[in-house]
Design an enzyme around this catalytic site. Structure first.
Site, short mmCIF file in Angstrom:
data_model
loop_
_atom_site.label_atom_id
_atom_site.label_comp_id
_atom_site.label_asym_id
_atom_site.label_seq_id
_atom_site.Cartn_x
_atom_site.Cartn_y
_atom_site.Cartn_z
N GLN A 284 0.86 -1.43 -0.10
CA GLN A 284 -0.13 0.07 -0.06
C GLN A 284 0.95 1.19 -0.04
OE1 GLN A 284 -3.35 -0.55 2.67
NE2 GLN A 284 -3.85 1.70 2.25
N GLN B 189 1.18 -11.27 10.26
CA GLN B 189 1.47 -10.22 9.23
C GLN B 189 0.79 -8.89 9.40
OE1 GLN B 189 0.37 -9.07 5.80
NE2 GLN B 189 1.84 -9.39 4.65
N ARG C 101 -9.51 -7.61 4.04
CA ARG C 101 -8.15 -7.09 4.80
C ARG C 101 -8.23 -5.75 4.88
NH1 ARG C 101 -2.87 -5.71 3.60
NH2 ARG C 101 -1.19 -6.91 5.07
N SER D 199 4.04 -6.36 2.73
CA SER D 199 2.69 -6.42 3.46
C SER D 199 1.74 -6.64 2.41
CB SER D 199 2.43 -4.88 3.83
OG SER D 199 1.30 -4.77 4.48
N LEU D 200 0.99 -5.94 1.95
CA LEU D 200 -0.15 -6.41 1.00
C LEU D 200 0.56 -6.98 -0.23
CD1 LEU D 200 -2.76 -5.96 -0.73
CD2 LEU D 200 -1.83 -4.03 -1.55
N HIS E 71 0.42 -2.69 11.00
CA HIS E 71 1.36 -3.55 11.53
C HIS E 71 1.95 -3.06 12.87
CE1 HIS E 71 1.87 -5.47 7.74
NE2 HIS E 71 1.83 -4.32 6.77
#
Length: 313
Positions: free
Chosen positions: A11, A249, A116, A91-92, A200
């Site tokens: 992102q 995560q 998500r 991440s994503l 996170h």
């Protein structure tokens, strides 16, 4: 030729117009956008190519939009016979790696990341949490900085992106105090980031739990290509690890620098960033330099960057 790794952006990489150029030229890319639109009941081409930007910036739209663009470009690379021996995503972006490795189908993945995004957004009320980038401070002094600001609330390291580039996340006052303290400790720069939630960090644990329920309903396969996970910077090699890793995560630090170092140790010397932006290539360049190795870097997001890559394969 050495070994190639595909890496997928997270992102923040989104922009209006992403993916359009390649989709105009390749049917495989066009079909990917169409599949995402069908699955989500949302015109994904319109969202990515025309915006408006404020729609694209909503977390629950941003995540499927970036994943769709990345997978559209991935399908083109595969069609051209360009393959990888290892993969990771920020991440994503880890969901791009999971699609690449056939851990789950793209249709399932795009639905998953829309949820998500929604769960991450809803986990923390607007205005409660923020993130900040700390530049030019090493892990140890940064950890001391975080520890000393915990009296003001939750503050944690969210992303270890590259040497001297760490992102922190947590409750507003604690993060702002940490930004101030980081500068006092010698950080070159410390800035609050324009994100809609404190990703996170432990504030997002409820989002991970909601995601877990979705993941448990999916058909999951063991990876065909080794994936390096964000949560542990280890190689994911069996399907039983997929769900715990993706749940963790959401609320744990992204160990990007460690992940890339592991890939380099495993012989990866060419990194292809698959999707919008060039952020990962910049991180990898710094990590490789710090590690004293030379790597080849490509960021594939349009026809020009694709044409630059093809002669090397």
């Amino acid at each position: 030729m050495g070994k190639t790794a595909f890496v997928f952006p997270g992102q923040g990489a989104q922009y209006v117009g992403m993916g359009k150029d390649i989709t105009d030229n390749f049917k495989a890319a066009k079909l990917t956008y169409e599949e995402a639109s069908d699955v989500l009941g949302l015109d994904m081409k319109k969202l990515c190519f025309d915006g408006p930007e404020e729609e694209l910036l909503k977390t629950e739209n941003t995540q499927p939009a970036i994943l769709t663009t990345s997978v559209a470009i991935l399908k083109v690379l595969e069609e051209l016979g360009i393959e990888c021996q290892m993969t990771a995503g920020l991440s994503l972006g880890e969901y791009g790696s999971l699609v690449k490795s056939d851990v789950f189908a793209f249709g399932d993945a795009v639905k998953l990341v829309k949820n998500r995004g929604k769960y991450m957004q809803e986990a923390v009320p607007q205005g409660v949490g923020i993130m900040a980038a700390i530049l030019g401070l090493e892990k140890q002094p940064l950890q001391e900085c975080i520890n000393s600001c915990r009296q003001y609330g939750i503050v944690e390291a969210a992303n270890y992106n590259s040497p001297g580039q760490i992102v922190i996340s947590g409750e507003v006052e604690a993060v702002k105090m940490a930004v101030k303290k980081a500068v006092e400790l010698g950080a070159k720069k410390a800035v609050v980031l324009p994100v809609s939630a404190p990703f996170h960090c432990s504030l997002l644990k409820p989002a991970g739990e909601r995601l877990k329920a979705d993941l448990e309903s999916l058909e999951i396969h063991s990876p065909k290509v080794p994936i390096v996970t964000n949560a542990e910077a280890k190689i994911l090699n069996c399907k039983t690890q997929v769900i715990p890793s993706l749940v963790d995560q959401v609320s744990r630090s992204v160990l990007w620098q460690d992940s890339i170092e592991l890939m380099i140790k495993n012989g990866m010397d060419t990194f292809i960033e698959v999707g919008p932006g060039k952020t990962l290539a910049a991180f990898i360049k710094r990590i490789a330099k710090n590690f004293d190795v030379k790597v080849n870097l490509y960021s594939i997001e349009d026809m020009k960057s694709l044409k630059d890559l093809i002669p090397n394969y």
